[in-house]
Design a protein around this motif. Structure first.
Motif, PDB file in Angstrom:
ATOM      1  N   VAL A 124       0.803  -1.232   0.000  1.00 21.47           N
ATOM      2  CA  VAL A 124       0.000   0.000   0.000  1.00 21.47           C
ATOM      3  C   VAL A 124       0.827   1.269   0.000  1.00 21.47           C
ATOM      4  CG1 VAL A 124      -2.237  -0.805   0.823  1.00 21.47           C
ATOM      5  CG2 VAL A 124      -0.457  -0.262   2.465  1.00 21.47           C
ATOM      6  N   SER A 125       1.924   1.310   0.758  1.00 24.87           N
ATOM      7  CA  SER A 125       2.686   2.563   0.815  1.00 24.87           C
ATOM      8  C   SER A 125       3.320   2.852  -0.542  1.00 24.87           C
ATOM      9  CB  SER A 125       3.728   2.525   1.939  1.00 24.87           C
ATOM     10  OG  SER A 125       4.775   1.646   1.648  1.00 24.87           O
ATOM     11  N   GLY A 139       0.702  -5.577   8.123  1.00 24.83           N
ATOM     12  CA  GLY A 139       1.992  -5.024   7.721  1.00 24.83           C
ATOM     13  C   GLY A 139       2.231  -5.317   6.262  1.00 24.83           C
ATOM     14  N   GLU A 140       3.264  -4.697   5.702  1.00 22.86           N
ATOM     15  CA  GLU A 140       3.548  -4.878   4.281  1.00 22.86           C
ATOM     16  C   GLU A 140       4.516  -6.046   4.083  1.00 22.86           C
ATOM     17  OE1 GLU A 140       3.354  -0.732   2.223  1.00 22.86           O
ATOM     18  OE2 GLU A 140       4.585  -0.528   3.992  1.00 22.86           O
ATOM     19  N   SER A 141       4.891  -6.300   2.828  1.00 20.45           N
ATOM     20  CA  SER A 141       5.773  -7.435   2.562  1.00 20.45           C
ATOM     21  C   SER A 141       7.071  -7.308   3.361  1.00 20.45           C
ATOM     22  CB  SER A 141       6.175  -7.530   1.086  1.00 20.45           C
ATOM     23  OG  SER A 141       5.392  -6.766   0.265  1.00 20.45           O
ATOM     24  N   HIS A 188      -2.288  -7.815   4.770  1.00 15.48           N
ATOM     25  CA  HIS A 188      -1.786  -6.476   4.488  1.00 15.48           C
ATOM     26  C   HIS A 188      -2.970  -5.516   4.344  1.00 15.48           C
ATOM     27  CE1 HIS A 188      -3.030  -7.994   0.624  1.00 15.48           C
ATOM     28  NE2 HIS A 188      -3.140  -6.747   0.243  1.00 15.48           N
ATOM     29  N   ASN A 189      -4.193  -6.054   4.428  1.00 16.19           N
ATOM     30  CA  ASN A 189      -5.388  -5.272   4.139  1.00 16.19           C
ATOM     31  C   ASN A 189      -5.963  -4.650   5.412  1.00 16.19           C
ATOM     32  OD1 ASN A 189      -8.122  -4.532   3.656  1.00 16.19           O
ATOM     33  ND2 ASN A 189      -8.148  -5.839   1.849  1.00 16.19           N
ATOM     34  N   LEU A 190      -5.825  -3.337   5.526  1.00 17.81           N
ATOM     35  CA  LEU A 190      -6.281  -2.639   6.735  1.00 17.81           C
ATOM     36  C   LEU A 190      -7.787  -2.698   6.896  1.00 17.81           C
ATOM     37  CD1 LEU A 190      -3.955   0.425   6.299  1.00 17.81           C
ATOM     38  CD2 LEU A 190      -4.033  -0.940   8.375  1.00 17.81           C
ATOM     39  N   GLY A 191      -8.506  -2.835   5.786  1.00 16.21           N
ATOM     40  CA  GLY A 191      -9.960  -2.901   5.856  1.00 16.21           C
ATOM     41  C   GLY A 191     -10.440  -4.184   6.512  1.00 16.21           C
ATOM     42  N   ILE A 192      -9.813  -5.302   6.151  1.00 18.76           N
ATOM     43  CA  ILE A 192     -10.202  -6.595   6.724  1.00 18.76           C
ATOM     44  C   ILE A 192     -10.014  -6.577   8.238  1.00 18.76           C
ATOM     45  CG2 ILE A 192      -9.518  -9.027   6.862  1.00 18.76           C
ATOM     46  CD1 ILE A 192      -9.017  -8.932   3.854  1.00 18.76           C
ATOM     47  N   ILE A 193      -8.885  -6.022   8.687  1.00 17.62           N
ATOM     48  CA  ILE A 193      -8.615  -5.959  10.122  1.00 17.62           C
ATOM     49  C   ILE A 193      -9.664  -5.090  10.816  1.00 17.62           C
ATOM     50  CG2 ILE A 193      -6.938  -5.197  11.852  1.00 17.62           C
ATOM     51  CD1 ILE A 193      -5.607  -7.347  10.442  1.00 17.62           C
ATOM     52  N   GLY A 224       1.087   6.631   8.268  1.00 18.04           N
ATOM     53  CA  GLY A 224       1.463   6.567   6.860  1.00 18.04           C
ATOM     54  C   GLY A 224       0.666   5.519   6.110  1.00 18.04           C
ATOM     55  N   LEU A 225       0.481   4.360   6.742  1.00 16.12           N
ATOM     56  CA  LEU A 225      -0.308   3.293   6.113  1.00 16.12           C
ATOM     57  C   LEU A 225      -1.733   3.763   5.873  1.00 16.12           C
ATOM     58  CD1 LEU A 225       0.306  -0.189   7.796  1.00 16.12           C
ATOM     59  CD2 LEU A 225       0.803   0.489   5.456  1.00 16.12           C
ATOM     60  N   LEU A 226      -2.338   4.335   6.922  1.00 17.46           N
ATOM     61  CA  LEU A 226      -3.730   4.780   6.807  1.00 17.46           C
ATOM     62  C   LEU A 226      -3.882   5.870   5.742  1.00 17.46           C
ATOM     63  CD1 LEU A 226      -4.709   4.747  10.591  1.00 17.46           C
ATOM     64  CD2 LEU A 226      -5.721   3.334   8.805  1.00 17.46           C
TER      65      LEU A 226
END
Lengths: 353, 363
Positions: free
Chosen positions: A210-211, B71-73, B244-249, B284-286
Motif C-alpha cells: 500500500v505505501s 503489515g507490508e511485505s 496487508h489489508n487494513l480494511g479486513i482488520i 502513513g499506512l492509513l
C-alpha cells in the motif's frame, strides 16, 4: 461520412444523453473477443467457445481516465489486449485517433502502438532480467527510431528515469537490483518513452504494498497532468479506481453491466453487481465497518463455458426474479452519464436503449 | 449452518461454553491468555548474510478473541505465524530465541511429535494458496478425514460422515458427493472453504489465517471472511488474521498489531489504532489506502521511500529514514513497545506528538 457524424450516430445509439465533449481518443464499439475450445486429433473441432468479451462499447477522451473494473474472468484484460491488438477481436470496432484498428496489418499496427503505452501487473515478470534498466526504458525509442544519436538515446533515458522518480545513474543496473516499486516505475518509464497519448494500465498497482501503491498512483496522476495522457486503468479494486478514474465501467462475465462517472457510480450504484462489489470492500474504519450491513453474494462465478442465460449475473444476484433468466438486459441510460444493464433497476423499463 | 457441528462427547463442546463466558469479560486480564508470544526472534541464514525476519516480538491472544496482524511485505507477519506453528523452513530459517506459550506450555520446547499433535488439534492454520496447500492427488474427503483419524481417532464411515458435516458447515452444498472430488475440480473460493473445514476439523482453540483471502476475488473474499468469523465465534475459537489489508482488520479484529521490519510498532484495539494512531508508520499506512468511507481525495500523502532490505536494516528505529518525525535520538536507539494510554502500545519516541497530529488530521 466524416468521423464526427459517425460518432454522433453511434452516440445517439448509445443513449439520450449524448455528451457534447471532445472527440474520443479511443472508441470501442460492440467488441467481441471469443476463444474457441478445440478438441480432436487431426481435425480440431470447435467444441465450445468462451465469450471473454461479449459486445462491449466504451470511449476514452484525451487526458481522461476510464477505470475498467471486474473480478477474475470478467474480460477486462482481454478487452485491453484487444485494444492493442494482442488478442484478435471476432467482431466490433476499435477506433484510435479516428483510425480503425481491427483488421490493421502488423506493420501498420506497430506505428499505432507507439501512441499506446502499456504497464503490466507483475513488475517482476514484465522486465527482461538480462537487460539493463536503461535499455529496458529505451527499447521503445529504438523500436520506433525516436533517438537521433547514441547521446540523444542516453539523455532521453536519463530524463525518463528522473520523470518517474529514479536516479539517472540507475540506468546501468539490472532489474533484480530494483525493489518492486522501483520496477513498476521502470515499467511506467518504458510505457511513456515513445510519448504515447494513451496508457493501458493492467492491474498496474495491484501487486504493490500500500505505501508503494500510493506513490505510484501519485506518479500516474502527475504524469497525466503533465503530458495530457489518457488512461485505461484496469483493476479489480474499486477503491483504487475511485481515486484515479473519471469514469468507471464495471464488467461481469464479458459484459459491461454499469458505466458512469466516478462520483455517481460510487455514491449511487444502480446495478446490483456494482452494489455488491462496493459493499464487499472493507474500509479501514472499525466503527463504520461494524455498523454496516454487507451484501454477501451467494455462490461462485459461473463457468465461462456455460454462462447463465438472460442476465449473466442472475445466478448470484440478490434481487433476481424469473424474468432475469430469460431476458438479456441492455445497457440503458438511467441517469445523466450513468448506464446500467439491469432489468430491475429503477427506470429501466421506461428508458430507451 | 447455525447448529454447532460437534460430535457428541467431544471436549470441544465444553470448550465453546467456556469461551463464551470469557468473551463477556475483558479477555486479557480475566484469565491467562491462550497464546503468549515472548520476545520471539527468527532469522534466516542465507549465503548473502543473515536476515532477522522477526526481531523480538511479544503479544498475547486471549481465548476466543480475534487478533489482526497487519503489515507490508517483509515485515515478519507470516514468519511470526510460521514460528508459532514451528513451520519455519530449516535451513535456512532458525527460531533463535523466545517463548511461544500455548495454554502455558512452550511450543518451542516441544518435540516434533508433540508439535504434530498441536498442529490441527490445538492450532489450525490456513494459507494464502489453497491450491498448493491441498494435495492434488487425494480426494478432498481423504484430506478432511486424515486429521480426524490422526487426532480424533475417528475411522471409516464415522470419519466420512463427520467430513461431510464439516463440508456442510463451510457451505459446500451436496457435501456427501463432493467428498470424492479432487482439488482441481473446485473453485478458488471452494478450496479455501475446504481448507477451513480441515483447519477446524479437530476444533482447535486457535486458528491462524495467513493472507487466507488475498488471492480471492472481493465478492468471494467477503464470503470466506464472514464464514471464518462466524464459525470461529460459534466454536469459540480464537482467530489470528494476518493480512496487508487494513480494511479486513478493521472489520473483523478486536485488537491488532502493526508490524514493520520484524517488530510490532503499534498495538491496541482496532478503534484505538485506527482512530488515534500514534506511530508514524500506522499513520502513513492509513494515509496510503484509498478509502471508500471518506470523500475522494485528490492525492495520497504516502510514506516516502522504500521498505528497507531486511538484511540491511537502518540503525536505531528501522522506520527512521521514512519518518517525518525522526530526531537524532531515533538514529542511535531502537524504541521499544511501551504502553500509550489505555491498552494501546507504541514503539516511538515521538508518539505523543505523533498522536496529537493524527487527531488534528481527523477533525
Amino acid at each position: 461520412m466524416t468521423a464526427s457524424t459517425a460518432l454522433q450516430e453511434s452516440w445517439s445509439k448509445l443513449g439520450k444523453f449524448a455528451p457534447t465533449l471532445p472527440e474520443p481518443l479511443l472508441s470501442v464499439r460492440d467488441l467481441n473477443v471469443h476463444f474457441p475450445i478445440r478438441r480432436g486429433f487431426v481435425i480440431q473441432r470447435e467444441v465450445a467457445r468462451v465469450r471473454a468479451v461479449d459486445g462491449i462499447s466504451f470511449d476514452i477522451r484525451p487526458g481522461e481516465t476510464l477505470g475498467l473494473v471486474g473480478e477474475s474472468g470478467s474480460g477486462k484484460t482481454t478487452a485491453a489486449k484487444a485494444v492493442i491488438q494482442l488478442s484478435k477481436p471476432r467482431s466490433g470496432s476499435i477506433k484510435f485517433e479516428g483510425q480503425e484498428l481491427v483488421g490493421l496489418s502488423t506493420s501498420a499496427m506497430r506505428s499505432v502502438r507507439r501512441k499506446m503505452g502499456m504497464v503490466f501487473q507483475d513488475p517482476y515478470g514484465s522486465l527482461n532480467p538480462r537487460m539493463r534498466a536503461g535499455d529496458i526504458v529505451g527499447e521503445p525509442l529504438k523500436v520506433h527510431g525516436l533517438a537521433t544519436s547514441r547521446d540523444d538515446y542516453r539523455s532521453q533515458i536519463a530524463s525518463l528515469l528522473s520523470i518517474v522518480g529514479l536516479a539517472p545513474a540507475m540506468a546501468e543496473r539490472y532489474p533484480n537490483e530494483f525493489s518492486g516499486g522501483q520496477r513498476q516505475r521502470l515499467g511506467v518509464a518504458r510505457a511513456i518513452a515513445a510519448k504515447p497519448s494513451l496508457l493501458i494500465l493492467d492491474e498496474a498497482v495491484s501487486a504493490l504494498d500500500v505505501s508503494i501503491q500510493a506513490q505510484i498512483l501519485n506518479l500516474l496522476q502527475d504524469l497525466q497532468e503533465q503530458y495530457d495522457l489518457a488512461y485505461l486503468f484496469i483493476a479489480h479494486d474499486l477503491s483504487v479506481v475511485r481515486h484515479i478514474a473519471d469514469r468507471v465501467a464495471v464488467m461481469y462475465m464479458g459484459r459491461i453491466v454499469e458505466t458512469a462517472n466516478s462520483a455517481d457510480l460510487y455514491t449511487r450504484p444502480l446495478h446490483p453487481y456494482t452494489q455488491a462489489l462496493l459493499s464487499a470492500i472493507p474500509t479501514p474504519n472499525p466503527i463504520h465497518e461494524r455498523s454496516r450491513e454487507r451484501i454477501i453474494l451467494k455462490g461462485d462465478l459461473p463457468s465461462p463455458l456455460a454462462p447463465p442465460s438472460g442476465c449473466r449475473f442472475h445466478t448470484r444476484c440478490p434481487i433476481a426474479t424469473d424474468v432475469c433468466s430469460m431476458t438479456v438486459p441492455e445497457l440503458r441510460s438511467l441517469a445523466p452519464d450513468q448506464r446500467a444493464a439491469c432489468l430491475l433497476a429503477p427506470g429501466y423499463a421506461e428508458s430507451a436503449i | 449452518m447455525n447448529r454447532l457441528p460437534l460430535p457428541p462427547n467431544e471436549p470441544g463442546a465444553a470448550r465453546t461454553k467456556n469461551a463464551d463466558a470469557l468473551m463477556t469479560e475483558d479477555p486479557p486480564t480475566s484469565s491467562p491468555p491462550l497464546l503468549q508470544v515472548r520476545d520471539l526472534r527468527t532469522s534466516f541464514h542465507t549465503p548473502h548474510g543473515d536476515i532477522t525476519a522477526v526481531a523480538g516480538v511479544s503479544f498475547d491472544v486471549a481465548y476466543g478473541e480475534t487478533l489482526g496482524i497487519v503489515g507490508e511485505s517483509g515485515c515478519g507477519k507470516s514468519v511470526t505465524a510460521l514460528s508459532i506453528m514451528r513451520l519455519v523452513p530449516n535451513p535456512p530459517g532458525v527460531i533463535e530465541s523466545g517463548e511461544v506459550l500455548f495454554e502455558g506450555a512452550d511450543l518451542l520446547k516441544f518435540s516434533d511429535k508433540e508439535m504434530e499433535a498441536v498442529r490441527g488439534d490445538g492450532i489450525g492454520m490456513i494459507f494464502q494458496e489453497p491450491m498448493s496447500s491441498l494435495n492434488p492427488v487425494l480426494s478432498i474427503g481423504r484430506q478432511i478425514t486424515e486429521p480426524l483419524e490422526v487426532h480424533l481417532g475417528l475411522k471409516g464411515n464415522r470419519a466420512r460422515s463427520r467430513a461431510a458435516e464439516l463440508l456442510d458447515m463451510v457451505g459446500i452444498a451436496d457435501s456427501r458427493r463432493r467428498l470424492d472430488d479432487y482439488p482441481h475440480m473446485l473453485s478458488g473460493g471452494q478450496r479455501q472453504r475446504v481448507m477451513i473445514a480441515i483447519a477446524l476439523s479437530c476444533e482447535p482453540k486457535l486458528l491462524i489465517a495467513d493472507e487466507a483471502t488475498t488471492a480471492l476475488d472481493v465478492t468471494i473474499q467477503a464470503q470466506i471472511l464472514e464464514l471464518m468469523k462466524n464459525l470461529t465465534s460459534q466454536l469459540g475459537t480464537a482467530l489470528v488474521i494476518i493480512t496487508h489489508n487494513l480494511g479486513i482488520i478493521a472489520r473483523y479484529a478486536d485488537r491488532l498489531n502493526v508490524m514493520y521490519a520484524g517488530m510490532i510498532r503499534e498495538s491496541g484495539t482496532a478503534e484505538q489504532v485506527y482512530m488515534t494512531p500514534a506511530h508514524p508508520y500506522t499513520i502513513g499506512l492509513l494515509n496510503s489506502v484509498p478509502r471508500l468511507d471518506r470523500p475522494a481525495s485528490d492525492r495520497f500523502d504516502p510514506i516516502p521511500g522504500e521498505i528497507p532490505d531486511p538484511g540491511n536494516l537502518p540503525s536505531g528505529c528501522a522506520f527512521r529514514p521514512r519518518c517525518r518525525w525522526a530526531t537524532g535520538r531515533c538514529e542511535g536507539t531502537e524504541p521499544v513497545l511501551e504502553p500509550f494510554g489505555d491498552r494501546q502500545k507504541v514503539a516511538c519516541f515521538e508518539s505523543g506528538a505523533v498522536a496529537r497530529s493524527s487527531q488534528v488530521a481527523w477533525t
